[in-house]
Design a protein around this motif. Structure first.
Motif, PDB file in Angstrom:
ATOM      1  N   SER A  72       0.846  -1.198   0.000  1.00  0.00           N
ATOM      2  CA  SER A  72       0.000   0.000   0.000  1.00  0.00           C
ATOM      3  C   SER A  72       0.879   1.244   0.000  1.00  0.00           C
ATOM      4  O   SER A  72       1.464   1.595   1.020  1.00  0.00           O
ATOM      5  CB  SER A  72      -0.919   0.006   1.227  1.00  0.00           C
ATOM      6  N   VAL A  73       1.001   1.884  -1.157  1.00  0.00           N
ATOM      7  CA  VAL A  73       1.764   3.122  -1.253  1.00  0.00           C
ATOM      8  C   VAL A  73       0.791   4.275  -1.463  1.00  0.00           C
ATOM      9  O   VAL A  73      -0.160   4.164  -2.232  1.00  0.00           O
ATOM     10  CB  VAL A  73       2.803   3.077  -2.399  1.00  0.00           C
ATOM     11  N   SER A  74       1.008   5.353  -0.759  1.00  0.00           N
ATOM     12  CA  SER A  74       0.099   6.494  -0.835  1.00  0.00           C
ATOM     13  C   SER A  74       0.556   7.511  -1.870  1.00  0.00           C
ATOM     14  O   SER A  74      -0.219   8.371  -2.283  1.00  0.00           O
ATOM     15  CB  SER A  74       0.008   7.175   0.529  1.00  0.00           C
ATOM     16  N   PHE A  75       1.809   7.438  -2.304  1.00  0.00           N
ATOM     17  CA  PHE A  75       2.314   8.436  -3.247  1.00  0.00           C
ATOM     18  C   PHE A  75       2.089   7.984  -4.690  1.00  0.00           C
ATOM     19  O   PHE A  75       1.801   6.816  -4.967  1.00  0.00           O
ATOM     20  CB  PHE A  75       3.803   8.699  -3.013  1.00  0.00           C
ATOM     21  N   LYS A  76       2.244   8.930  -5.611  1.00  0.00           N
ATOM     22  CA  LYS A  76       2.127   8.660  -7.039  1.00  0.00           C
ATOM     23  C   LYS A  76       3.374   9.176  -7.761  1.00  0.00           C
ATOM     24  O   LYS A  76       4.041  10.107  -7.301  1.00  0.00           O
ATOM     25  CB  LYS A  76       0.884   9.335  -7.628  1.00  0.00           C
ATOM     26  N   ILE A  77       3.642   8.564  -8.915  1.00  0.00           N
ATOM     27  CA  ILE A  77       4.721   9.027  -9.791  1.00  0.00           C
ATOM     28  C   ILE A  77       4.070   9.748 -10.964  1.00  0.00           C
ATOM     29  O   ILE A  77       3.286   9.154 -11.717  1.00  0.00           O
ATOM     30  CB  ILE A  77       5.576   7.851 -10.291  1.00  0.00           C
ATOM     31  N   LEU A  78       4.376  11.034 -11.125  1.00  0.00           N
ATOM     32  CA  LEU A  78       3.795  11.838 -12.198  1.00  0.00           C
ATOM     33  C   LEU A  78       4.670  11.727 -13.448  1.00  0.00           C
ATOM     34  O   LEU A  78       5.879  11.940 -13.385  1.00  0.00           O
ATOM     35  CB  LEU A  78       3.684  13.300 -11.765  1.00  0.00           C
ATOM     36  N   ALA A  79       4.041  11.390 -14.575  1.00  0.00           N
ATOM     37  CA  ALA A  79       4.787  11.247 -15.834  1.00  0.00           C
ATOM     38  C   ALA A  79       3.966  11.867 -16.959  1.00  0.00           C
ATOM     39  O   ALA A  79       3.432  11.179 -17.828  1.00  0.00           O
ATOM     40  CB  ALA A  79       5.085   9.787 -16.118  1.00  0.00           C
ATOM     41  N   THR A  80       3.865  13.181 -16.945  1.00  0.00           N
ATOM     42  CA  THR A  80       2.994  13.899 -17.865  1.00  0.00           C
ATOM     43  C   THR A  80       3.466  13.798 -19.307  1.00  0.00           C
ATOM     44  O   THR A  80       2.644  13.755 -20.230  1.00  0.00           O
ATOM     45  CB  THR A  80       2.892  15.379 -17.443  1.00  0.00           C
ATOM     46  N   ASN A  81       4.777  13.790 -19.548  1.00  0.00           N
ATOM     47  CA  ASN A  81       5.259  13.777 -20.938  1.00  0.00           C
ATOM     48  C   ASN A  81       5.627  12.387 -21.435  1.00  0.00           C
ATOM     49  O   ASN A  81       6.320  12.232 -22.434  1.00  0.00           O
ATOM     50  CB  ASN A  81       6.439  14.738 -21.116  1.00  0.00           C
ATOM     51  N   PHE A  93       1.738  -0.444 -15.042  1.00  0.00           N
ATOM     52  CA  PHE A  93       1.667   0.401 -13.843  1.00  0.00           C
ATOM     53  C   PHE A  93       1.269   1.836 -14.161  1.00  0.00           C
ATOM     54  O   PHE A  93       1.096   2.647 -13.259  1.00  0.00           O
ATOM     55  CB  PHE A  93       3.013   0.385 -13.111  1.00  0.00           C
ATOM     56  N   PHE A  94       1.121   2.149 -15.470  1.00  0.00           N
ATOM     57  CA  PHE A  94       0.733   3.492 -15.866  1.00  0.00           C
ATOM     58  C   PHE A  94      -0.750   3.500 -16.211  1.00  0.00           C
ATOM     59  O   PHE A  94      -1.259   2.617 -16.893  1.00  0.00           O
ATOM     60  CB  PHE A  94       1.536   3.952 -17.087  1.00  0.00           C
ATOM     61  N   GLY A  95      -1.446   4.523 -15.736  1.00  0.00           N
ATOM     62  CA  GLY A  95      -2.861   4.638 -16.048  1.00  0.00           C
ATOM     63  C   GLY A  95      -3.427   5.949 -15.560  1.00  0.00           C
ATOM     64  O   GLY A  95      -2.721   6.776 -14.981  1.00  0.00           O
ATOM     65  N   VAL A  96      -4.695   6.145 -15.809  1.00  0.00           N
ATOM     66  CA  VAL A  96      -5.335   7.406 -15.415  1.00  0.00           C
ATOM     67  C   VAL A  96      -6.225   7.243 -14.194  1.00  0.00           C
ATOM     68  O   VAL A  96      -6.791   8.216 -13.705  1.00  0.00           O
ATOM     69  CB  VAL A  96      -6.171   7.981 -16.582  1.00  0.00           C
ATOM     70  N   SER A  97      -6.369   6.021 -13.706  1.00  0.00           N
ATOM     71  CA  SER A  97      -7.227   5.817 -12.538  1.00  0.00           C
ATOM     72  C   SER A  97      -6.457   6.138 -11.265  1.00  0.00           C
ATOM     73  O   SER A  97      -5.227   6.169 -11.248  1.00  0.00           O
ATOM     74  CB  SER A  97      -7.724   4.373 -12.475  1.00  0.00           C
ATOM     75  N   GLU A  98      -7.201   6.346 -10.185  1.00  0.00           N
ATOM     76  CA  GLU A  98      -6.567   6.691  -8.913  1.00  0.00           C
ATOM     77  C   GLU A  98      -5.797   5.512  -8.325  1.00  0.00           C
ATOM     78  O   GLU A  98      -5.000   5.680  -7.405  1.00  0.00           O
ATOM     79  CB  GLU A  98      -7.621   7.169  -7.927  1.00  0.00           C
ATOM     80  N   LEU A 101      -0.167   3.505 -10.184  1.00  0.00           N
ATOM     81  CA  LEU A 101       1.003   4.033  -9.487  1.00  0.00           C
ATOM     82  C   LEU A 101       1.632   5.186 -10.257  1.00  0.00           C
ATOM     83  O   LEU A 101       2.095   6.160  -9.672  1.00  0.00           O
ATOM     84  CB  LEU A 101       2.027   2.914  -9.277  1.00  0.00           C
ATOM     85  N   VAL A 102       1.649   5.087 -11.581  1.00  0.00           N
ATOM     86  CA  VAL A 102       2.210   6.126 -12.449  1.00  0.00           C
ATOM     87  C   VAL A 102       1.058   6.793 -13.190  1.00  0.00           C
ATOM     88  O   VAL A 102       0.275   6.129 -13.868  1.00  0.00           O
ATOM     89  CB  VAL A 102       3.209   5.535 -13.449  1.00  0.00           C
ATOM     90  N   ILE A 103       0.937   8.115 -13.042  1.00  0.00           N
ATOM     91  CA  ILE A 103      -0.197   8.834 -13.619  1.00  0.00           C
ATOM     92  C   ILE A 103       0.288  10.098 -14.332  1.00  0.00           C
ATOM     93  O   ILE A 103       1.375  10.610 -14.052  1.00  0.00           O
ATOM     94  CB  ILE A 103      -1.223   9.213 -12.531  1.00  0.00           C
ATOM     95  N   PRO A 104      -0.503  10.625 -15.274  1.00  0.00           N
ATOM     96  CA  PRO A 104      -0.079  11.813 -16.010  1.00  0.00           C
ATOM     97  C   PRO A 104      -0.190  13.114 -15.218  1.00  0.00           C
ATOM     98  O   PRO A 104       0.563  14.057 -15.462  1.00  0.00           O
ATOM     99  CB  PRO A 104      -0.995  11.832 -17.231  1.00  0.00           C
ATOM    100  N   GLY A 120      -3.342  21.544  -8.807  1.00  0.00           N
ATOM    101  CA  GLY A 120      -3.063  20.630  -9.898  1.00  0.00           C
ATOM    102  C   GLY A 120      -1.566  20.391 -10.001  1.00  0.00           C
ATOM    103  O   GLY A 120      -0.779  21.336  -9.914  1.00  0.00           O
ATOM    104  N   LEU A 121      -1.172  19.139 -10.155  1.00  0.00           N
ATOM    105  CA  LEU A 121       0.243  18.783 -10.227  1.00  0.00           C
ATOM    106  C   LEU A 121       0.532  17.996 -11.497  1.00  0.00           C
ATOM    107  O   LEU A 121      -0.206  17.061 -11.852  1.00  0.00           O
ATOM    108  CB  LEU A 121       0.667  17.948  -9.020  1.00  0.00           C
ATOM    109  N   ILE A 122       1.606  18.369 -12.180  1.00  0.00           N
ATOM    110  CA  ILE A 122       2.098  17.641 -13.338  1.00  0.00           C
ATOM    111  C   ILE A 122       3.589  17.418 -13.155  1.00  0.00           C
ATOM    112  O   ILE A 122       4.244  18.114 -12.366  1.00  0.00           O
ATOM    113  CB  ILE A 122       1.809  18.394 -14.661  1.00  0.00           C
TER     114      ILE A 122
END
Length: 271
Positions: A72-81, A93-98, A101-104, A120-122
């Motif tokens: 259970s990890v509470s943080f996210k990895i932002l990968a907008t580009n 592991f990349f997706g748009v759902s909450e 783990l890796v989100i845009p 908002g964070l990117i």
């Protein structure tokens, strides 16, 4: 505990590599995941990819993320580009759902003195960092760098970020936009001069420590040095046309022997 308002704990990438423990996370036969477990212990909110996350190639990164995904990890990895090829070992592991783990991008809402504040964070990895890790990436491509020519493509990166910021402000109605970038001088200034609407730019990659945040237009640019020597603290408040730095604005807390060891972290390091 000391803050009188909400806190976001952010990391500017290169969280993997260069320690006594960095060959543990990419190994599938060991459950211990030092970097990710440390982030869980300190309550990290968001981080991004730096060039060192690809040090053990995409297979090593996939193993690290797989181990993180099983806990259970509470943080996210932002990968907008990110332009992720679905054949990449870590694509799942990349997706748009909450739950991904890796989100845009991410949106956080806080209650500040009875007022709802949306942030908002990117997050991006910059062209220079992408050049450094090019030989370790085969399926993971990013807007802002052409892997075939090994050249930066700032124009495409500017277009992406301008779209993202505009969408956050106009559709999501955020009050503050934060960009975390594994990119420092001169890339940080180039991006800020060509992208409108960023309030805070958290820089990385170049190991610089900005004694005071740089101000370009409405954007504050901050970078807290290298190797975890400092915890940068940036205090801000909403203003009619952007944000204002509150009180002393930015301070740096030295992470040295004067800081009492955290019992949980120390136990994990010595077991």
């Amino acid at each position: 505990k000391e803050a009188k308002g909400p806190v976001l704990l952010l990391d500017g990438g290169d969280f993997f590599g260069g320690t006594l423990y960095h060959l543990i996370a990419p190994r599938g036969d060991i459950t211990f995941n030092p970097e990710i477990d440390f982030f869980k212990m300190i309550g990290l909110d968001y981080t991004i990819f730096g060039n060192h996350e690809f040090d053990t190639r995409e297979e090593g990164l996939a193993t690290m993320l797989s181990k993180a995904n099983k806990t259970s990890v509470s943080f996210k990895i932002l990968a907008t580009n990110l332009l992720l090829n679905q054949q990449a070992p870590w694509a799942s592991f990349f997706g748009v759902s909450e739950n991904s783990l890796v989100i845009p991008r991410a949106i956080r809402q806080f209650d500040v003195k009875g007022r709802k504040i949306k942030i908002g964070l990117i997050g991006i990895i910059g062209p220079d960092a992408l050049l450094v890790c090019r030989s370790n990436r085969h399926f993971s491509h990013f807007i802002g760098f052409n892997d075939e020519t090994n050249r930066a493509e700032f124009g495409e990166l500017y277009q992406l970020l301008n779209r993202e910021v505009k969408d956050l402000r106009e559709k999501e109605k955020v009050d503050v936009v934060i960009l975390i970038a594994h990119a420092g001088n001169p890339e940080d200034e180039k991006i800020v001069k060509n992208v409108s609407g960023i309030d805070i730019f958290i820089a990385g990659h170049t190991h610089d420590l900005y004694p005071t945040p740089k101000k370009i237009g409405r954007t504050w640019i901050a970078e807290a040095g290298e190797y975890g020597k400092y915890l940068g603290v940036l205090k801000f408040a909403l203003a009619p046309h952007g944000i204002e730095l509150a009180n002393e604005g930015q301070t740096f807390i030295p992470i040295d022997d004067k800081v009492e060891s955290d019992a949980e972290v120390l136990a994990a390091m010595t077991k």
